[in-house]
Design a protein around this motif. Structure first.
Motif, PDB file in Angstrom:
ATOM      1  N   LEU A 123      10.890 -32.222  28.146  1.00 35.14           N
ATOM      2  CA  LEU A 123      10.677 -31.476  26.906  1.00 35.14           C
ATOM      3  C   LEU A 123      11.503 -30.193  26.910  1.00 35.14           C
ATOM      4  O   LEU A 123      11.577 -29.493  27.922  1.00 35.14           O
ATOM      5  CB  LEU A 123       9.195 -31.143  26.736  1.00 35.14           C
ATOM      6  N   THR A 124      12.102 -29.871  25.762  1.00 39.24           N
ATOM      7  CA  THR A 124      12.967 -28.693  25.696  1.00 39.24           C
ATOM      8  C   THR A 124      12.182 -27.385  25.758  1.00 39.24           C
ATOM      9  O   THR A 124      12.783 -26.323  25.886  1.00 39.24           O
ATOM     10  CB  THR A 124      13.828 -28.703  24.425  1.00 39.24           C
ATOM     11  N   SER A 125      10.858 -27.444  25.668  1.00 36.42           N
ATOM     12  CA  SER A 125      10.054 -26.234  25.839  1.00 36.42           C
ATOM     13  C   SER A 125       9.859 -25.896  27.311  1.00 36.42           C
ATOM     14  O   SER A 125       9.346 -24.814  27.645  1.00 36.42           O
ATOM     15  CB  SER A 125       8.681 -26.412  25.171  1.00 36.42           C
ATOM     16  N   LEU A 126      10.279 -26.797  28.210  1.00 33.84           N
ATOM     17  CA  LEU A 126      10.146 -26.578  29.647  1.00 33.84           C
ATOM     18  C   LEU A 126      11.473 -26.117  30.228  1.00 33.84           C
ATOM     19  O   LEU A 126      12.539 -26.473  29.743  1.00 33.84           O
ATOM     20  CB  LEU A 126       9.689 -27.862  30.348  1.00 33.84           C
ATOM     21  N   ASN A 127      11.390 -25.336  31.306  1.00 34.01           N
ATOM     22  CA  ASN A 127      12.605 -24.856  31.956  1.00 34.01           C
ATOM     23  C   ASN A 127      12.515 -25.124  33.462  1.00 34.01           C
ATOM     24  O   ASN A 127      11.567 -25.749  33.951  1.00 34.01           O
ATOM     25  CB  ASN A 127      12.839 -23.372  31.667  1.00 34.01           C
ATOM     26  N   ALA A 128      13.503 -24.646  34.198  1.00 27.56           N
ATOM     27  CA  ALA A 128      13.564 -24.927  35.638  1.00 27.56           C
ATOM     28  C   ALA A 128      12.355 -24.367  36.380  1.00 27.56           C
ATOM     29  O   ALA A 128      11.838 -24.991  37.312  1.00 27.56           O
ATOM     30  CB  ALA A 128      14.859 -24.354  36.213  1.00 27.56           C
ATOM     31  N   ARG A 129      11.899 -23.190  35.973  1.00 29.84           N
ATOM     32  CA  ARG A 129      10.737 -22.586  36.636  1.00 29.84           C
ATOM     33  C   ARG A 129       9.479 -23.429  36.411  1.00 29.84           C
ATOM     34  O   ARG A 129       8.704 -23.665  37.333  1.00 29.84           O
ATOM     35  CB  ARG A 129      10.524 -21.159  36.119  1.00 29.84           C
ATOM     36  N   THR A 130       9.298 -23.911  35.177  1.00 31.22           N
ATOM     37  CA  THR A 130       8.149 -24.768  34.877  1.00 31.22           C
ATOM     38  C   THR A 130       8.205 -26.047  35.703  1.00 31.22           C
ATOM     39  O   THR A 130       7.194 -26.500  36.247  1.00 31.22           O
ATOM     40  CB  THR A 130       8.138 -25.123  33.383  1.00 31.22           C
ATOM     41  N   LEU A 131       9.387 -26.624  35.787  1.00 31.74           N
ATOM     42  CA  LEU A 131       9.566 -27.865  36.539  1.00 31.74           C
ATOM     43  C   LEU A 131       9.180 -27.669  38.005  1.00 31.74           C
ATOM     44  O   LEU A 131       8.472 -28.495  38.592  1.00 31.74           O
ATOM     45  CB  LEU A 131      11.025 -28.314  36.433  1.00 31.74           C
ATOM     46  N   ALA A 132       9.598 -26.561  38.588  1.00 36.16           N
ATOM     47  CA  ALA A 132       9.362 -26.318  40.012  1.00 36.16           C
ATOM     48  C   ALA A 132       7.946 -25.845  40.310  1.00 36.16           C
ATOM     49  O   ALA A 132       7.296 -26.351  41.225  1.00 36.16           O
ATOM     50  CB  ALA A 132      10.374 -25.303  40.531  1.00 36.16           C
ATOM     51  N   PHE A 133       7.457 -24.866  39.532  1.00 42.60           N
ATOM     52  CA  PHE A 133       6.190 -24.222  39.882  1.00 42.60           C
ATOM     53  C   PHE A 133       4.972 -24.871  39.237  1.00 42.60           C
ATOM     54  O   PHE A 133       3.919 -24.974  39.868  1.00 42.60           O
ATOM     55  CB  PHE A 133       6.241 -22.737  39.509  1.00 42.60           C
ATOM     56  N   ASP A 134       5.096 -25.328  37.997  1.00 46.17           N
ATOM     57  CA  ASP A 134       3.951 -25.945  37.331  1.00 46.17           C
ATOM     58  C   ASP A 134       3.843 -27.436  37.634  1.00 46.17           C
ATOM     59  O   ASP A 134       2.756 -27.943  37.917  1.00 46.17           O
ATOM     60  CB  ASP A 134       4.041 -25.739  35.816  1.00 46.17           C
ATOM     61  N   LEU A 135       4.972 -28.132  37.572  1.00 47.97           N
ATOM     62  CA  LEU A 135       4.952 -29.580  37.758  1.00 47.97           C
ATOM     63  C   LEU A 135       5.228 -29.997  39.197  1.00 47.97           C
ATOM     64  O   LEU A 135       5.097 -31.172  39.538  1.00 47.97           O
ATOM     65  CB  LEU A 135       5.973 -30.238  36.825  1.00 47.97           C
ATOM     66  N   LYS A 136       5.652 -29.046  40.047  1.00 48.55           N
ATOM     67  CA  LYS A 136       5.893 -29.308  41.469  1.00 48.55           C
ATOM     68  C   LYS A 136       6.925 -30.415  41.695  1.00 48.55           C
ATOM     69  O   LYS A 136       6.804 -31.233  42.613  1.00 48.55           O
ATOM     70  CB  LYS A 136       4.576 -29.659  42.179  1.00 48.55           C
ATOM     71  N   ILE A 137       7.953 -30.434  40.866  1.00 49.87           N
ATOM     72  CA  ILE A 137       9.039 -31.401  41.012  1.00 49.87           C
ATOM     73  C   ILE A 137      10.179 -30.714  41.762  1.00 49.87           C
ATOM     74  O   ILE A 137      10.704 -29.698  41.300  1.00 49.87           O
ATOM     75  CB  ILE A 137       9.499 -31.914  39.635  1.00 49.87           C
ATOM     76  N   PRO A 138      10.575 -31.235  42.917  1.00 47.61           N
ATOM     77  CA  PRO A 138      11.545 -30.535  43.769  1.00 47.61           C
ATOM     78  C   PRO A 138      12.991 -30.630  43.303  1.00 47.61           C
ATOM     79  O   PRO A 138      13.850 -29.922  43.820  1.00 47.61           O
ATOM     80  CB  PRO A 138      11.368 -31.222  45.130  1.00 47.61           C
ATOM     81  N   LEU A 139      13.298 -31.488  42.348  1.00 47.06           N
ATOM     82  CA  LEU A 139      14.677 -31.647  41.890  1.00 47.06           C
ATOM     83  C   LEU A 139      15.106 -30.480  41.013  1.00 47.06           C
ATOM     84  O   LEU A 139      14.287 -29.876  40.301  1.00 47.06           O
ATOM     85  CB  LEU A 139      14.827 -32.936  41.083  1.00 47.06           C
ATOM     86  N   GLU A 140      16.398 -30.162  41.033  1.00 39.81           N
ATOM     87  CA  GLU A 140      16.944 -29.210  40.080  1.00 39.81           C
ATOM     88  C   GLU A 140      16.870 -29.822  38.684  1.00 39.81           C
ATOM     89  O   GLU A 140      16.934 -31.044  38.518  1.00 39.81           O
ATOM     90  CB  GLU A 140      18.395 -28.878  40.430  1.00 39.81           C
ATOM     91  N   LEU A 141      16.744 -28.972  37.675  1.00 38.30           N
ATOM     92  CA  LEU A 141      16.519 -29.470  36.325  1.00 38.30           C
ATOM     93  C   LEU A 141      17.591 -30.457  35.856  1.00 38.30           C
ATOM     94  O   LEU A 141      17.244 -31.546  35.375  1.00 38.30           O
ATOM     95  CB  LEU A 141      16.393 -28.297  35.334  1.00 38.30           C
ATOM     96  N   PRO A 142      18.891 -30.175  35.992  1.00 38.29           N
ATOM     97  CA  PRO A 142      19.894 -31.149  35.546  1.00 38.29           C
ATOM     98  C   PRO A 142      19.799 -32.484  36.279  1.00 38.29           C
ATOM     99  O   PRO A 142      20.003 -33.552  35.687  1.00 38.29           O
ATOM    100  CB  PRO A 142      21.228 -30.448  35.838  1.00 38.29           C
ATOM    101  N   GLU A 143      19.484 -32.418  37.581  1.00 38.59           N
ATOM    102  CA  GLU A 143      19.360 -33.639  38.373  1.00 38.59           C
ATOM    103  C   GLU A 143      18.169 -34.467  37.900  1.00 38.59           C
ATOM    104  O   GLU A 143      18.240 -35.709  37.808  1.00 38.59           O
ATOM    105  CB  GLU A 143      19.205 -33.281  39.855  1.00 38.59           C
ATOM    106  N   TYR A 144      17.063 -33.792  37.590  1.00 41.55           N
ATOM    107  CA  TYR A 144      15.864 -34.492  37.120  1.00 41.55           C
ATOM    108  C   TYR A 144      16.123 -35.169  35.778  1.00 41.55           C
ATOM    109  O   TYR A 144      15.766 -36.335  35.567  1.00 41.55           O
ATOM    110  CB  TYR A 144      14.703 -33.507  37.003  1.00 41.55           C
TER     111      TYR A 144
END
Length: 242
Positions: A123-144
């Motif tokens: 979702l475009t409302s999410l950013n790299a910080r949300t991906l890492a800290f809220d969703l606990k996804i270890p990939l960088e945003l472009p890679e994900y």
């Protein structure tokens, strides 16, 4: 394809009468997005109205469920005659495959073209910080985002929804025939709102987007017709920021 046909305008209103008013106010728009709020409040009646006006339809339901339920929902949507339908890539390969097959079955049974199923990458409302800290996804945003798009392609889906900031990478990797639809597009003269990963319409098209979803800069403008025409003119004249 005319520039105006590549701009999808969301009917982000809460009722069918409000949607009808917006349709009447913007007859120039050929491609409309129907999201969760309007579809839940009005049902498929709004789709019937759009088809009666010979409009193209992006049904943005972002389906996400087990394969059997996804198949049932996509089969039903196949009967509506819409052009685009969204599913979350995170539902997994089995669910995406089931949805694609069922949408085709539903469309054939109704005598409609099969809708293009698009995977939501992030979702475009999410950013790299949300991906890492809220969703606990270890990939960088472009890679994900790329992983989600490739998952969709491997599952047989014809395209994906992605931020315009990732569209160039996805276009290079997924190929010219993979349909890419970009929300989070904002002219330089419009506020970004709650979209966090945005670029201008001209930059998104130059990067490889097939369609742009542009909402509030048009629908919330004092003069929506003038705003829509301004965006089209900027794109046609190459005056957008690239």
């Amino acid at each position: 394809m005319a520039i105006s046909d590549r701009i999808i305008v969301p009917l982000d209103v809460s009722s069918q009468p409000e949607a009808m008013a917006l349709l009447d106010r913007l007859p120039q728009v050929t491609f409309w997005k129907v999201g969760l709020e309007l579809f839940v409040s009005s049902g498929p009646g709004i789709l019937t109205e759009l088809k009666s006006r010979q409009k193209k339809i992006f049904l943005d339901l972002k389906l996400h469920d087990i394969p059997n339920t996804m198949a049932g929902a996509c089969r039903a949507v196949g009967g509506y005659g819409v052009d685009l339908l969204t599913l979350h890539a995170t539902a997994g390969k089995d669910a995406l495959k089931a949805g694609q097959l069922a949408a085709q079955e539903g469309a054939i049974a109704a005598g409609n073209p099969t809708p293009n199923l698009l995977a939501i990458t992030l979702l475009t409302s999410l950013n790299a910080r949300t991906l890492a800290f809220d969703l606990k996804i270890p990939l960088e945003l472009p890679e994900y985002v790329l992983h989600m798009a490739l998952l969709a392609k491997e599952s047989g889906l014809p395209g994906a929804v992605c931020s315009p900031q990732e569209v160039e990478h996805l276009r290079q990797t997924c190929g010219d025939n993979f349909l890419l639809v970009c929300p989070g597009v904002r002219p330089t003269w419009a506020e970004s709102g709650d979209q966090r990963r945005t670029v201008t319409p001209a930059a998104a098209l130059k990067a490889g987007a097939d369609y742009l979803v542009i909402g509030r800069p048009i629908t919330a403008a004092e003069n929506p017709v003038a705003a829509f025409e301004r965006i089209c003119e900027e794109l046609e004249g190459g005056r957008g920021e690239v």
